[in-house]
Design an enzyme around this catalytic site. Structure first.
Site, mmCIF file in Angstrom:
data_model
loop_
_atom_site.group_PDB
_atom_site.id
_atom_site.type_symbol
_atom_site.label_atom_id
_atom_site.label_comp_id
_atom_site.label_asym_id
_atom_site.label_seq_id
_atom_site.Cartn_x
_atom_site.Cartn_y
_atom_site.Cartn_z
ATOM 1 N N GLY A 44 39.655 42.725 69.291
ATOM 2 C CA GLY A 44 40.386 42.646 70.562
ATOM 3 C C GLY A 44 39.534 43.027 71.764
ATOM 4 O O GLY A 44 40.066 43.329 72.841
ATOM 5 N N THR B 226 37.626 41.234 73.776
ATOM 6 C CA THR B 226 37.747 40.342 74.939
ATOM 7 C C THR B 226 39.012 40.694 75.731
ATOM 8 O O THR B 226 38.988 40.763 76.965
ATOM 9 C CB THR B 226 37.845 38.869 74.461
ATOM 10 O OG1 THR B 226 36.886 38.661 73.426
ATOM 11 C CG2 THR B 226 37.620 37.906 75.587
ATOM 12 N N HIS C 215 29.460 47.642 70.800
ATOM 13 C CA HIS C 215 30.023 47.638 69.449
ATOM 14 C C HIS C 215 29.446 48.786 68.608
ATOM 15 O O HIS C 215 29.749 48.888 67.415
ATOM 16 C CB HIS C 215 29.703 46.320 68.728
ATOM 17 C CG HIS C 215 30.465 45.136 69.254
ATOM 18 N ND1 HIS C 215 31.808 45.174 69.504
ATOM 19 C CD2 HIS C 215 30.064 43.870 69.542
ATOM 20 C CE1 HIS C 215 32.209 43.978 69.933
ATOM 21 N NE2 HIS C 215 31.174 43.184 69.974
ATOM 22 N N ARG D 100 41.947 47.047 64.997
ATOM 23 C CA ARG D 100 42.894 46.033 64.554
ATOM 24 C C ARG D 100 43.074 46.122 63.050
ATOM 25 O O ARG D 100 42.187 46.649 62.347
ATOM 26 C CB ARG D 100 42.267 44.674 64.913
ATOM 27 C CG ARG D 100 43.157 43.515 64.721
ATOM 28 C CD ARG D 100 42.471 42.232 65.166
ATOM 29 N NE ARG D 100 43.454 41.177 65.244
ATOM 30 C CZ ARG D 100 43.177 39.911 65.461
ATOM 31 N NH1 ARG D 100 41.926 39.536 65.643
ATOM 32 N NH2 ARG D 100 44.131 39.025 65.509
ATOM 33 N N SER E 161 39.469 36.949 61.355
ATOM 34 C CA SER E 161 38.996 36.546 62.682
ATOM 35 C C SER E 161 37.470 36.418 62.674
ATOM 36 O O SER E 161 36.899 35.478 63.232
ATOM 37 C CB SER E 161 39.449 37.577 63.719
ATOM 38 O OG SER E 161 39.033 37.203 64.997
HETATM 39 P P1 A3P Z 1 41.950 35.701 66.250
HETATM 40 O O1 A3P Z 1 40.673 35.218 65.669
HETATM 41 O O2 A3P Z 1 42.814 36.404 65.264
HETATM 42 O O3 A3P Z 1 42.687 34.656 66.993
HETATM 43 P P2 A3P Z 1 37.103 40.000 70.005
HETATM 44 O O4 A3P Z 1 37.528 39.817 71.407
HETATM 45 O O5 A3P Z 1 36.890 41.434 69.626
HETATM 46 O O6 A3P Z 1 35.974 39.114 69.659
HETATM 47 O O7 A3P Z 1 38.355 39.574 69.105
HETATM 48 C C1 A3P Z 1 38.698 38.223 69.002
HETATM 49 C C2 A3P Z 1 40.153 38.118 68.649
HETATM 50 O O8 A3P Z 1 40.942 38.418 69.798
HETATM 51 C C3 A3P Z 1 40.517 36.679 68.276
HETATM 52 O O9 A3P Z 1 41.593 36.813 67.346
HETATM 53 C C4 A3P Z 1 40.961 36.096 69.608
HETATM 54 O O10 A3P Z 1 41.791 34.961 69.472
HETATM 55 C C5 A3P Z 1 41.697 37.279 70.201
HETATM 56 N N1 A3P Z 1 41.731 37.266 71.679
HETATM 57 C C6 A3P Z 1 40.748 36.879 72.525
HETATM 58 N N2 A3P Z 1 41.160 37.014 73.789
HETATM 59 C C7 A3P Z 1 42.421 37.504 73.756
HETATM 60 C C8 A3P Z 1 43.383 37.834 74.753
HETATM 61 N N3 A3P Z 1 43.105 37.691 76.027
HETATM 62 N N4 A3P Z 1 44.576 38.293 74.340
HETATM 63 C C9 A3P Z 1 44.869 38.446 73.023
HETATM 64 N N5 A3P Z 1 44.006 38.144 72.029
HETATM 65 C C10 A3P Z 1 42.779 37.684 72.392
#
Ligand code: A3P
Length: 317
Positions: A62, A64, A123, A145, A153
């Site tokens: 999460g 992003t 990270h 998460r 993911s």
């Molecule tokens: P999924 O692959 O389950 O869809 P990170 O940002 O740490 O790389 O995590 C990516 C995960 O967060 C992905 O999950 C992505 O779709 C989801 N994600 C990215 N932007 C988001 C947002 N603005 N709100 C909610 N979920 C988000």
């Protein structure tokens, strides 16, 4: 410790599943060998300020979303036309310091800015953070998460950015589960990574905030209010007329997956900095998507490990 000394001591492993790069183990965690220089420079040279805000996470938990939320809380008075996230992907605006520390983008734009409340992201596990960060008093916001959703993911993400050719078979999911459960994956092991931040958040609740993707999905308004208060930018309290609920909703909308994914910058643009398509960061964003991929045996294996690793911590994921 110098980079040469680190390289000398670090156990090495070829990563067969996650990608072609070798990873090395430092202080109990695995890192890409090609990033060792950047990690070492971040750890020794980074100079935190007490009003910095550092977003920390294991990848795919999460990051992003949390970066966008923090940015939009800090800049909630900006007009939507001036919103920098319409021109930049969150990972370009707030690059991962352990990965991009030595780039001009980070050195010139992020670290040399005299802005207050610099928004930063890494990270690295808690115990591997630069000593200076741990003693700076800066605010750390951690997101985690459900491990099974993180794993799925991550599997999708690596299939997208490493495999690249959509016509070939995806990496076998069995390999991903094995890698995740053995802890031998970049920034892993996952559970130890999470527990480090969880324990610190319990010791220093005013400086380390621990959030989960699931809580953000379940009660986004409550979590955003909590986050804003922690960052020292509280929304006015909820009263009979709902307080400034509209402001909270604006922040949530500006940070939402639905909105960010549809911005031109997040469609077919390959970032100069990350060298991957900005669209890779946005997929489904649902809780429990693991059910569509993991067999009961795979899920059971991850659950058992999670139970074991979180035993006695007070944390459940
Ligand atoms: P999924 O692959 O389950 O869809 P990170 O940002 O740490 O790389 O995590 C990516 C995960 O967060 C992905 O999950 C992505 O779709 C989801 N994600 C990215 N932007 C988001 C947002 N603005 N709100 C909610 N979920 C988000």
């Amino acid at each position: 410790m110098s980079i040469e000394e680190m390289n000398e001591l670090a156990p090495k492993k070829e990563v067969m599943f996650w990608n072609a790069h070798e990873i090395r183990q430092i202080e109990g965690f695995w890192f890409y060998a090609y990033l060792m220089e950047s990690v070492a420079a971040f750890r020794s040279d980074f100079q935190p300020k007490s009003d910095d805000i550092l977003v920390t996470s294991f990848p795919k938990t999460g990051t992003t979303w949390l970066v966008a939320l923090c940015h939009n809380i800090l800049h909630r008075d900006d007009r939507v036309e001036d919103d920098v996230l319409t021109r930049m992907n969150p990972h370009e605006l707030v690059p991962t310091l352990d990965v991009f520390f030595l780039t001009d983008q980070v050195q010139d734009l992020v670290l040399n800015s005299d802005r207050s409340n610099r928004l930063l992201q890494t990270h690295l596990p808690y115990t591997c953070l630069p000593e200076a960060v741990r003693n700076s008093g800066c605010k750390i916001v951690h997101v985690t998460r459900n491990p099974k959703d993180t794993l799925v993911s991550m599997w999708h993400f690596f299939n997208k950015i490493v495999k690249r050719d959509p016509d070939t078979d995806p990496f076998p999911l069995e390999g991903a589960v094995e890698s995740f459960c053995s802890g031998v994956l970049p920034w892993g092991p996952f559970h130890e990574h999470v527990v480090g931040y969880w324990e610190e958040s319990r010791k220093r609740p005013d400086e380390v905030l621990f959030l989960t993707y699931e809580d953000l999905c379940r009660d986004p308004k409550r979590e955003v209010r909590k986050l804003a208060s922690f960052l020292g930018k509280p929304f006015s309290s909820v009263s009979m007329d709902g307080g400034d609920d509209e402001e909270v909703e604006k922040v949530l909308w500006r940070s939402s997956l639905g909105r960010l994914r549809e911005l031109e910058v997040n469609k077919n643009v390959v970032s100069d900095l990350t060298q991957i398509s900005n669209s890779s960061y946005f997929r489904k964003g649902t809780v429990g998507d693991w059910k569509n991929y993991l067999t009961p045996q795979m899920a059971g294996r991850v659950d058992q490990l999670t139970q074991l690793k979180l035993q006695g911590t007070g944390l459940s994921l």
